[in-house]
Structures are given as structure tokens and as C-alpha cells.
Scaffold this active site. Structure first.
Site, mmCIF file in Angstrom:
data_model
loop_
_atom_site.group_PDB
_atom_site.id
_atom_site.type_symbol
_atom_site.label_atom_id
_atom_site.label_comp_id
_atom_site.label_asym_id
_atom_site.label_seq_id
_atom_site.Cartn_x
_atom_site.Cartn_y
_atom_site.Cartn_z
ATOM 1 N N PHE A 1 0.829 -1.200 0.000
ATOM 2 C CA PHE A 1 0.000 0.000 0.000
ATOM 3 C C PHE A 1 0.864 1.250 0.000
ATOM 4 C CE2 PHE A 1 -2.637 3.066 2.518
ATOM 5 C CZ PHE A 1 -3.758 3.117 1.699
ATOM 6 N N SER B 1 3.285 -6.793 2.811
ATOM 7 C CA SER B 1 2.322 -5.903 3.439
ATOM 8 C C SER B 1 0.926 -6.091 2.830
ATOM 9 C CB SER B 1 2.820 -4.461 3.318
ATOM 10 O OG SER B 1 2.089 -3.591 4.133
ATOM 11 N N MET B 2 0.318 -5.025 2.286
ATOM 12 C CA MET B 2 -0.965 -5.203 1.620
ATOM 13 C C MET B 2 -0.846 -6.193 0.472
ATOM 14 S SD MET B 2 -3.379 -2.529 -0.509
ATOM 15 C CE MET B 2 -2.270 -2.506 -1.914
ATOM 16 N N ASP C 1 8.201 -4.023 13.573
ATOM 17 C CA ASP C 1 7.536 -3.476 12.394
ATOM 18 C C ASP C 1 6.704 -2.292 12.848
ATOM 19 O OD1 ASP C 1 5.747 -2.957 10.248
ATOM 20 O OD2 ASP C 1 5.841 -5.036 9.584
ATOM 21 N N HIS D 1 9.618 -3.034 8.628
ATOM 22 C CA HIS D 1 8.504 -3.449 7.781
ATOM 23 C C HIS D 1 8.920 -3.854 6.362
ATOM 24 C CE1 HIS D 1 4.484 -3.845 6.292
ATOM 25 N NE2 HIS D 1 4.671 -2.901 5.384
#
Length: 265
Positions: free
Chosen positions: A25, A93-94, A194, A224
Site C-alpha cells: 500500500f 504488506s498489503m 515493524d 517493515h
């Protein structure tokens, strides 16, 4: 709008084993390009699409929703399955949530899933206010470049568009409901430190999927964007090992033997 330097999509055709890699994202293919290149260098067919609204300016992302982002990776997966006999999906992530939905909806067309710090929920205190807040406040501070490694940076937006954040929250809820439909072998790699996605998201995902072949590793030295961080090489090697265990024909020696056989035919 011109693309940010490094935000270009990536594609390299190789053998009969394909890999779709999904970025996160407000990020871009740059954040996962070394991951993709590592796999492509070992003979795999790899593609990293640029998600709609990403890679230019945050105002462009304000006009997109999760349906746009998912449609792009769904289209890329279908194209990859047309030219590869075995296909894996990976995500950061996303991008991890996108990969999980692809696995849930495409079933046996996806042979395995590898995730790095996958997102499952928007945890910010203001999240419940997003339905109304997004009409008053256009954006908030960005989340790019959460990286421990000195000098490493992520090509991403310095602002988060709140219309897109609202859509992301809805998407996470949708994927959470679909997790029991994920049955494929699963590799989850999680950074305990993260500052964007909580490690608890990985635990939630692992508790809800139906996969029985599961491996969960910790990325102790990275934040992250671990694909650009200290643990990057481990991520790349573990992903390749994961793929070649499930698809032995993806081993570099097998790819070379197949190429030689084709050349001699």
C-alpha cells in the site's frame, strides 16, 4: 503522470514455474524488485505489476479502491497461468493480503504463497472514523521506508490518501473472512520490529487459514520493508527454497537440463 524512478513494473520470462509478486500500500514494485530479480535470476518466470494509483503521486491513489488493486493482480495471475504450468504468489504488506485473496479464490491454480509482513487490519485509533474523516481530511503522513538498514529507502508516497485507506480497511476485512479458503502451502516471514503492520497480523492469518504445510519465520534484524532490509537475502533464499521444494522442476539444475534438452531436440 510520470512514474517515480524505480516504480516501473517488472517482468522476466523464464521457465515453466511462475511467480507473481505483489507490492504494498502506497509503495511500488521497487520495494520487492530485488526479491523478484533473485527468483528470476534462478530461472523462474516472474512478474511484479504496478498497482493502479501507485508509483506517481498520492493524489492519483485517492481515486482508486481495493477493487482496482485486486483486479490488477488477478489479471496478472491469469496471464501467468497461461504461460506457466505451476504458479506461486508472493506479497509484502498489503501485497500479502492481495496474494492471500488470489490463493483463496483461485484454488489449485496457486501452488503456494510466500508473505512478508502481511497486513490484516488497520490498527490506528482513527480507523473507525475513516468513513467520515476521509471526506474532511484528504491525507495523513506516509508509511514508506520503515527500514532498519542505513541508506536503504523505499520508493513510495510521503502521504496516505484517506479514501484509499478507507478502502484498504474494507479489503482487509474481506480477506480475513476468506482466509479459511486458503489451503495452499504457506511461508510467512514476520519482522517483530515493524512500525507499519503489527506482527499480530501474521498470527491472525496463520490462525485462520486452512493450510497444513505452514512455515513461520522471524526477521529479527528488519523493520517493515524487510525485502530492502538486513534480512532481504534470507527472504529471497527461503522463498526460493520454498518454491523448489514444492516444484522441483524450478531448481536451477532442472531448468538448465530442460533448456539443454529443448535445444537438442
Amino acid at each position: 503522470m510520470p512514474l517515480l524512478p524505480g516504480a516501473e513494473p517488472f517482468r522476466r520470462d523464464g521457465g515453466d514455474v511462475g511467480v507473481l509478486v505483489c507490492h504494498g500500500f502506497t509503495g511500488s514494485p521497487q520495494s520487492v524488485r530485488p526479491w523478484a530479480e533473485y527468483l528470476a535470476d534462478r530461472g523462474l518466470s516472474v512478474t511484479v505489476p504496478l498497482l493502479p494509483g501507485h508509483g506517481t503521486r498520492w493524489q492519483d491513489m485517492q481515486l482508486t479502491t481495493w477493487q482496482d488493486w485486486y483486479a490488477e493482480v488477478d489479471r496478472e495471475l491469469r496471464a501467468l497461468t497461461e504461460r506457466c504450468g505451476t504458479v506461486f504468489v508472493c506479497g509484502l504488506s498489503m501485497g500479502g493480503a492481495l496474494a492471500l485473496r488470489l490463493a483463496a479464490r483461485h484454488g489449485d491454480a496457486v501452488s503456494g504463497v510466500a508473505l512478508v509482513n502481511p497486513g490484516n487490519k488497520v490498527h490506528e485509533r482513527a480507523a473507525p472514523l475513516l468513513p467520515a474523516l476521509r471526506h474532511v481530511v484528504r491525507s495523513t503522513k506516509g508509511i514508506a521506508s520503515d527500514i532498519a538498514k542505513p541508506g536503504a529507502t523505499e520508493v513510495g508516497y510521503d502521504r496516505v490518501p484517506l479514501h484509499a485507506a478507507y478502502s484498504l480497511r474494507a479489503f482487509f476485512r474481506l480477506v480475513d473472512d476468506e482466509l479459511p479458503r486458503v489451503t495452499q502451502p504457506l511461508l510467512v516471514m514476520t519482522s517483530p520490529q515493524d512500525h507499519v503492520v503489527r506482527p499480530a497480523d501474521s498470527d491472525r492469518i496463520l490462525s485462520r487459514v486452512s493450510s497444513t504445510d505452514v512455515r513461520h519465520t522471524r526477521l529479527e534484524r528488519s523493520y517493515h520493508v524487510a525485502t530492502l532490509d538486513h534480512d532481504a537475502e534470507r527472504i529471497f533464499a527461503d522463498t526460493h527454497d520454498f518454491i523448489t521444494r514444492l516444484a522441483p522442476e524450478a531448481r536451477p539444475d532442472a531448468v538448465q537440463e530442460g533448456t539443454a534438452a529443448s535445444g537438442g531436440a
